[in-house]
Design a protein around this motif. Structure first.
Motif, short mmCIF file in Angstrom:
data_model
loop_
_atom_site.label_atom_id
_atom_site.label_comp_id
_atom_site.label_asym_id
_atom_site.label_seq_id
_atom_site.Cartn_x
_atom_site.Cartn_y
_atom_site.Cartn_z
N ASP A 113 0.81 -1.21 0.00
CA ASP A 113 0.00 0.00 0.00
C ASP A 113 0.85 1.27 0.00
O ASP A 113 0.37 2.35 0.31
N VAL A 114 2.13 1.11 -0.33
CA VAL A 114 3.01 2.28 -0.39
C VAL A 114 3.21 2.68 -1.85
O VAL A 114 3.48 1.82 -2.69
N HIS A 115 3.06 3.95 -2.12
CA HIS A 115 3.38 4.47 -3.45
C HIS A 115 4.68 5.27 -3.35
O HIS A 115 4.72 6.31 -2.70
N LEU A 116 5.73 4.76 -3.97
CA LEU A 116 7.02 5.46 -3.91
C LEU A 116 7.04 6.58 -4.93
O LEU A 116 6.67 6.38 -6.09
N THR A 117 7.49 7.76 -4.49
CA THR A 117 7.56 8.91 -5.40
C THR A 117 8.99 9.45 -5.44
O THR A 117 9.81 9.11 -4.59
N GLY A 118 9.26 10.27 -6.42
CA GLY A 118 10.53 11.01 -6.44
C GLY A 118 11.68 10.26 -7.10
O GLY A 118 12.81 10.74 -7.08
N GLY A 119 11.41 9.11 -7.70
CA GLY A 119 12.50 8.40 -8.38
C GLY A 119 12.38 6.90 -8.25
O GLY A 119 11.44 6.39 -7.63
N TYR A 120 13.34 6.20 -8.85
CA TYR A 120 13.33 4.74 -8.86
C TYR A 120 13.99 4.21 -7.59
O TYR A 120 15.05 4.68 -7.17
N LEU A 121 13.35 3.19 -7.02
CA LEU A 121 13.80 2.63 -5.74
C LEU A 121 15.28 2.23 -5.75
O LEU A 121 16.04 2.60 -4.86
N GLU A 122 15.69 1.47 -6.76
CA GLU A 122 17.08 0.98 -6.75
C GLU A 122 18.08 2.12 -6.88
O GLU A 122 19.15 2.07 -6.27
N ASP A 123 17.73 3.14 -7.65
CA ASP A 123 18.62 4.31 -7.75
C ASP A 123 18.76 4.98 -6.39
O ASP A 123 19.84 5.43 -5.99
N ALA A 124 17.63 5.04 -5.67
CA ALA A 124 17.64 5.69 -4.35
C ALA A 124 18.53 4.90 -3.38
O ALA A 124 19.29 5.48 -2.60
N VAL A 125 18.45 3.58 -3.44
CA VAL A 125 19.28 2.75 -2.56
C VAL A 125 20.75 2.94 -2.91
O VAL A 125 21.60 3.16 -2.03
N ASN A 126 21.06 2.86 -4.20
CA ASN A 126 22.46 3.02 -4.60
C ASN A 126 23.01 4.39 -4.25
O ASN A 126 24.17 4.53 -3.87
N GLU A 127 22.15 5.40 -4.34
CA GLU A 127 22.59 6.75 -3.95
C GLU A 127 22.91 6.78 -2.45
O GLU A 127 23.88 7.40 -2.03
N GLY A 128 22.12 6.06 -1.66
CA GLY A 128 22.38 5.98 -0.22
C GLY A 128 23.70 5.29 0.07
O GLY A 128 24.46 5.71 0.93
N VAL A 129 23.97 4.23 -0.67
CA VAL A 129 25.23 3.50 -0.48
C VAL A 129 26.41 4.40 -0.87
O VAL A 129 27.41 4.51 -0.14
N ARG A 130 26.25 5.07 -2.01
CA ARG A 130 27.31 5.97 -2.50
C ARG A 130 27.63 7.02 -1.43
O ARG A 130 28.79 7.24 -1.07
N ARG A 131 26.58 7.60 -0.88
CA ARG A 131 26.75 8.67 0.11
C ARG A 131 27.33 8.12 1.42
O ARG A 131 28.27 8.68 1.98
N GLY A 132 26.77 7.01 1.87
CA GLY A 132 27.23 6.42 3.13
C GLY A 132 28.70 6.04 3.07
O GLY A 132 29.48 6.32 3.98
#
Ligand code: SF4
Lengths: 280, 183
Positions: free
Chosen positions: A81-100
């Motif tokens: 029941d979640v609608h993800l907005t603002g971009g693609y999920l996997e890109d968001a995860v990889n961006e988090g890894v890159r930053r972390g």
């Protein structure tokens, strides 16, 4: 339908990368303490003492627990029941890894091609696993995984006739041939059932089970205890210098399989058994 | 036994060490892991000048995390040694004194260490934050493009290792386990 901007996933992943590389979860730390108290071989006790000291220093936030800050393994339970907005999920995860990994001064250990190599420079891509679950929440589990132990992991497609004994012999033999390589004491994740795809996934997920928990089925809970006893009777000990504490815990996950098979996968983790979850 | 090993590093000094001894190293050592070993061995084959003098060197199989501002190095524990097995005999035959890593070695590496009077020592795997405390300075001296895998010159003080393979054929992984099992 609940809306969730993927930037919150990026933020969560970035901070999990840094946190998991500096702090073990309290249950893992308590398990190390308990095994230390139970160890009666002096060389082994000395090594465990250094490992405890390492946890203390890493906790101060400057030096990560291990220089192998791992491949970022990410398990996402996405509420349907979640609608993800603002971009693609996997890109968001990889961006988090890159930053972390960049902001946290963690080691970048991913190469872009398995044979021709070439470091990607930011520890991406992550190993991303998404499961759709009921509800309107997103659970993110991040588990940086070192490869000293990953390289010692094995799968075997056992015939059903091998039975319980065949499974146990295989698990023990994997730990014995791994010896000092995966930085014992290790945590042993065992996946039994499924197929050539699911058994290793179960083994990997078994490494996320808190070390004070056992399989809900007493048959497998007893197998976990028996396996731990057998592995700790090998005498390999912490770092392979000899001693009782070769493994901290064995966790098993199981699922149905085919009439013709009994896949068993063993995913070894080291004492730097890192994982943490957040719910968004 | 506990020993201190200081410069100059010589075969004579390490010949006293036995499997299971703890040694605190003070001096200059070099990091190199998979990709760096591959390149060094290729350079040796081509007869090129090497990033550091192999004779009497101590090579630490390690790829540290990046240093935070104000610190010489990040976490710096050992990586698993067997992956360097295809390259180690070439280095040992050129006079390398000590390998530092973790885990079992091949028969070829054991033979090469024995015939050259070299030793293999283990650092505590996963005690990388502890190991980093002994590193006083670090400088990339070759293969900067390899990132964590670049060759670094480290100056270490009381860097703690345990002897695994000694010059008399001792092997801690076999002896330590046997001693525990027969206790
Ligand atoms: S196996 Fe674990 S403790 Fe050992 S080097 Fe790899 S991540 Fe670190």
């Amino acid at each position: 339908m609940r809306e969730l901007n993927v930037s919150s996933i990026t933020d969560a992943v970035a901070s999990l990368c840094i946190e998991t590389n500096h702090h073990l979860d309290p249950v893992t730390e308590a398990c190390i303490e308990r095994r230390y108290a139970e160890e009666d071989w002096p060389v082994a006790k000395d090594v465990l003492d250094i490992i405890k000291h390492n946890i203390e220093i890493a906790g101060e936030g400057v030096f990560p627990l291990c220089q192998d800050t791992g491949m970022a393994c990410v398990f996402i339970e996405l509420g349907q029941d979640v609608h993800l907005t603002g971009g693609y999920l996997e890109d968001a995860v990889n961006e988090g890894v890159r930053r972390g990994y960049t902001d946290g001064y963690l080691r970048k250990a991913i190469v872009k091609d398995p044979i021709r190599r070439g470091n990607t420079g930011d520890n991406t891509p992550a190993d991303i696993n998404v499961e759709i679950v009921p509800g309107d929440q997103v659970k993110i589990i991040l588990a940086p995984k070192g490869f000293g132990s990953e390289n010692m992991s094995r799968i075997r497609m056992l015939p059903p006739a091998a039975g319980q004994e065949g499974v146990e012999d295989f698990v023990v033999s994997v730990c014995e041939s791994a010896g000092a390589n995966p930085c014992p004491p290790v945590v042993v994740g065992v996946g039994i059932g499924g197929n050539f795809h699911k058994a290793p996934l179960l083994a990997k997920k078994a490494l996320l089970v808190p070390l004070d928990q056992s399989h809900p089925d007493p048959y497998y809970a007893e197998m976990e205890d028996r396996l731990l006893e057998k592995i700790n009777a090998l005498g390999i000990g912490p770092q392979g210098f000899g001693g009782k504490t070769t493994a901290l815990k064995v966790n098993i996950l199981t699922m149905p399989t085919h009439i013709a098979g009994m896949p068993v996968a063993v995913n070894i983790n080291c004492h730097v058994s890192r994982h943490k979850e957040v719910i968004l | 036994m506990e020993y201190r090993l200081t410069e100059p590093f010589t075969k004579e000094k390490v010949s006293a060490f036995r499997a299971g001894d703890q040694v605190l190293i003070t001096g200059t050592i070099y990091t190199a892991r998979d990709a760096a070993h591959q390149r060094i061995v290729e350079m040796i084959k081509r007869g090129e000048e090497l990033p550091f003098e192999i004779k009497n060197s101590i090579v630490y199989y390690a790829g540290p995390t990046p240093p935070k501002p104000g610190y010489p190095i990040g976490s710096a524990g050992p990586t698993t040694s067997y992956r360097m097995d295809p390259y180690a005999p070439v280095m040992l035959d050129l006079g390398q004194l000590m390998m530092i890593g973790k885990g079992q070695r091949s028969a070829e590496v054991k033979d090469a260490a024995l015939r050259n009077g070299a030793v293999y020592a283990a650092a505590i795997g996963g005690a990388a934050a502890v190991m980093a405390q002994s590193v006083k300075s670090a400088e990339v001296i070759a293969f900067e493009d390899l990132g964590a895998e670049a060759v670094r010159r480290l100056y270490v003080e009381d860097f703690p290792v345990t002897i695994v393979l000694d010059t008399a054929g001792g092997n801690l992984y076999e002896e330590g386990r046997a001693a525990y099992l027969s206790k």
